[in-house]
Design a protein around this motif. Structure first.
Motif, PDB file in Angstrom:
ATOM      1  N   ARG A 171       0.837  -1.201   0.000  1.00 13.20           N
ATOM      2  CA  ARG A 171       0.000   0.000   0.000  1.00 13.20           C
ATOM      3  C   ARG A 171       0.873   1.252   0.000  1.00 13.20           C
ATOM      4  NH1 ARG A 171      -2.502  -3.578   3.598  1.00 13.20           N
ATOM      5  NH2 ARG A 171      -4.674  -4.094   3.089  1.00 13.20           N
ATOM      6  N   ASP A 214      -5.730  -8.135  -7.089  1.00 11.08           N
ATOM      7  CA  ASP A 214      -6.643  -6.989  -7.069  1.00 11.08           C
ATOM      8  C   ASP A 214      -5.820  -5.713  -6.948  1.00 11.08           C
ATOM      9  OD1 ASP A 214      -9.123  -8.425  -7.136  1.00 11.08           O
ATOM     10  OD2 ASP A 214      -8.758  -8.996  -5.054  1.00 11.08           O
ATOM     11  N   GLU A 217      -6.399  -1.747  -6.272  1.00 10.31           N
ATOM     12  CA  GLU A 217      -7.346  -0.720  -5.837  1.00 10.31           C
ATOM     13  C   GLU A 217      -6.637   0.630  -5.853  1.00 10.31           C
ATOM     14  OE1 GLU A 217      -8.593  -1.900  -1.968  1.00 10.31           O
ATOM     15  OE2 GLU A 217      -9.292  -3.876  -2.621  1.00 10.31           O
ATOM     16  N   SER A 218      -7.130   1.536  -6.685  1.00 11.21           N
ATOM     17  CA  SER A 218      -6.498   2.842  -6.776  1.00 11.21           C
ATOM     18  C   SER A 218      -7.467   3.832  -7.398  1.00 11.21           C
ATOM     19  CB  SER A 218      -5.215   2.767  -7.612  1.00 11.21           C
ATOM     20  OG  SER A 218      -4.522   4.004  -7.585  1.00 11.21           O
ATOM     21  N   THR A 229      -2.656   3.776  -3.671  1.00 12.32           N
ATOM     22  CA  THR A 229      -2.780   2.502  -4.395  1.00 12.32           C
ATOM     23  C   THR A 229      -2.567   1.344  -3.431  1.00 12.32           C
ATOM     24  OG1 THR A 229      -1.944   3.489  -6.447  1.00 12.32           O
ATOM     25  CG2 THR A 229      -1.868   1.092  -6.291  1.00 12.32           C
TER      26      THR A 229
END
Length: 538
Positions: free
Chosen positions: A482, A516, A518-519, A525
């Motif tokens: 992350r 996966d 996610e951003s 991100t």
């Protein structure tokens, strides 16, 4: 780079660097064509052709494709020109190169360093080559297994003659294989799309691989195509016997999934069923079947009373997909083997020689009477020491020995500590002790994914803060990286990030895992990957 000496004639360290760059590019290119629609394949081939030609030093490249049955016409469909002036004024036609055309039909390569090497029967090819300004040529037929060729890849130099080393030819054959699989898959997908349209029309007219089931009357109707596709014998067509025969021959690994979706259709939780599964034909063995089904009548409780469906054999398409995955797996493993070789050579040879040089310079430093000379020798010694450390760090990045010696958890901790020492990232690591045995492929997949994700943070995120998490979950390993940086749109990543993300997805797919991303712009991100702990790459 100088095309005359690619793969030979360079200093050892430069050859290693060029070889590593080439293997990495091939691995990345193979990943580009995974899950591409037929319409996207052409633009990917054009871009891939440009990257390869720029790396190897090709002035003029042409990808030809066969059409017609039998193979009557070969047409140029993709081009690369190093300079606009190299583009021919007249359109290329197969009549210009009759001898080369015959070689491609026979599945033979053409490798010439000079047009004078062409045989006498290739006089027409030689003259037209001169008119085009060709000095040297490598033409590779594009074919899958024993199937007819799909085309040919022609690579040419126009500025000067060149030799084609065996190592270079082998690498360019890998490139040709990537293009071959992409073109073959596109053709299969186009054929499948056309067939699916015909299949839908045939289903409406109760014509093609069609069945109906009347549960109220306990009766089943199957047409001739479905009877052949499923291998249903005449004695199993009474009542619901054909339906039971089909259930008996579902592949054990897919049976539960298929029957669960069928129950959802019958219970009214699903309007239409669309699924692919494996079926064990009693005489022909394993097949892949695409199954579309619906309900025409339900009872008062919503339970299906009358159903229909259309089946299609998609075994050939699945085989092509498996070949693409197998090629990607072999290329990734070849890349890792190359990295390990380079890392060993750097660690065991280059760093040792640097250490010897540093010791010798240190002796000269001690024996030098003048202060100025001593200071100069000290600076050289310190520079050699730093260079040795940099080479050692590069060898570690290429192939971290700690991954094999101490396992994934310790390797990730070491990677985080190394990046902290570099001062580029403020990393926090939450790496839990692992209680299960981690397979080699699973460990390598997650380690490389963490490296690529942290590289993206350093290059693109616009932040110094990031975290790495590793823990066990659901019989596998969960890795999360992350950052709180500028983020991006996962559907439209920046060009420089795209290849890295494609490589991540391909590695995780080959390890039977999930990925996966996610951003969103200005929202940081998160990259989350899960792979089975002991799973080996397929």
């Amino acid at each position: 780079m100088n095309p005359q000496v690619f793969g030979g004639g360079w200093p050892v360290a430069e050859r290693r660097e060029e070889r590593f760059e080439f293997e990495t590019l091939i691995s990345d290119l193979s990943s580009r064509f995974i899950n591409r629609t037929p319409d996207e394949v052409d633009s990917e081939i054009e871009d891939a052709l440009r990257l390869i030609c720029e790396l190897v030093g090709i002035d003029y490249a042409v990808l030809w494709q066969w059409s017609g049955t039998p193979l009557a016409v070969i047409t140029p469909t993709h081009f690369y020109y190093a300079q606009e002036g190299f583009q021919p004024h007249e359109p290329l036609r197969q009549e210009l190169f009759p001898w080369c055309r015959q070689q491609m039909l026979a599945g033979r390569m053409v490798v010439i360093s000079s047009l004078e090497e062409l045989p006498a029967e290739a006089a027409v090819d030689r003259e037209n080559g001169r008119l085009l300004g060709i000095k040297s040529n490598l033409t590779i037929p594009l074919a899958v297994g024993g199937e007819p060729p799909v085309g040919a890849l022609s690579l040419n130099t126009l500025l000067a003659e060149r030799g084609w080393t065996d190592a270079l030819v082998m690498r360019l054959q890998l490139v040709a294989q990537v293009f071959t699989n992409a073109l073959a898959r596109r053709r299969h997908d186009q054929n499948l799309q056309e067939s699916e349209a015909r299949l839908a029309a045939g289903a409406e007219l109760a014509g093609l691989a069609f069945y109906e089931v009347d549960f109220a009357e306990k009766a089943t109707y199957v047409d001739d195509r479905l009877r052949q596709l499923c291998g249903i014998p005449p004695e199993r067509e009474r009542g619901l016997d054909a339906l039971e025969f089909w259930m008996e021959h579902l592949h054990p690994d897919d049976r539960e999934r298929m029957l669960d979706e069928r129950r959802e259709l019958h219970d009214g939780r699903m309007e239409r069923l669309s699924i692919e599964y494996r079926y064990l034909h009693p005489a022909q063995g394993e097949k892949w079947i695409q199954h579309l089904a619906g309900v025409t009548r339900r009872d008062a409780s919503g339970r299906a009373v009358y159903t229909y469906g259309v089946l299609r054999d998609v075994t050939e398409r699945k085989q092509v997909e498996n070949e693409m995955r197998d090629l990607s797996r072999r290329l990734i493993r070849a890349q890792e083997d190359e990295r390990a070789l380079l890392a060993r050579e750097l660690h065991d040879d280059v760093t040792q020689r640097l250490a010897v040089l540093a010791i010798e310079v240190g002796r000269i430093e001690l024996s030098t009477l003048g202060a100025t000379q001593a200071e100069a020798m000290q600076a050289v010694r310190e520079g050699l020491t730093r260079l040795s450390e940099d080479v050692h760090s590069l060898a570690y990045q290429l192939h971290p020995s700690v991954l094999e010696e101490l396992g994934l958890a310790e390797a990730l901790r070491a990677e985080c500590e190394r990046r902290l020492r570099q001062g580029w990232l403020d990393l926090s690591a939450n790496i839990e002790p692992l209680t299960t045995v981690v397979g080699k492929d699973a460990a390598l997949c997650l380690f490389r994914l963490a490296q690529e994700a942290l590289n993206n943070v350093a290059r693109h995120a616009g932040t110094c803060a990031a975290s790495v998490t590793l823990r066990e979950m659901d019989g596998g390993l969960l890795l999360a990286v992350r950052d709180d940086g500028i983020g991006f749109d996962p559907e439209h990543p920046r060009a420089r990030m795209q290849l890295g993300l494609v490589g991540m997805r391909e590695r995780v797919l080959l390890a039977h895992g999930t990925l996966d991303i996610e951003s969103a712009p200005s929202r940081g991100t998160t990259i989350v990957a899960w792979v089975p702990a002991a799973g080996e790459a397929r």
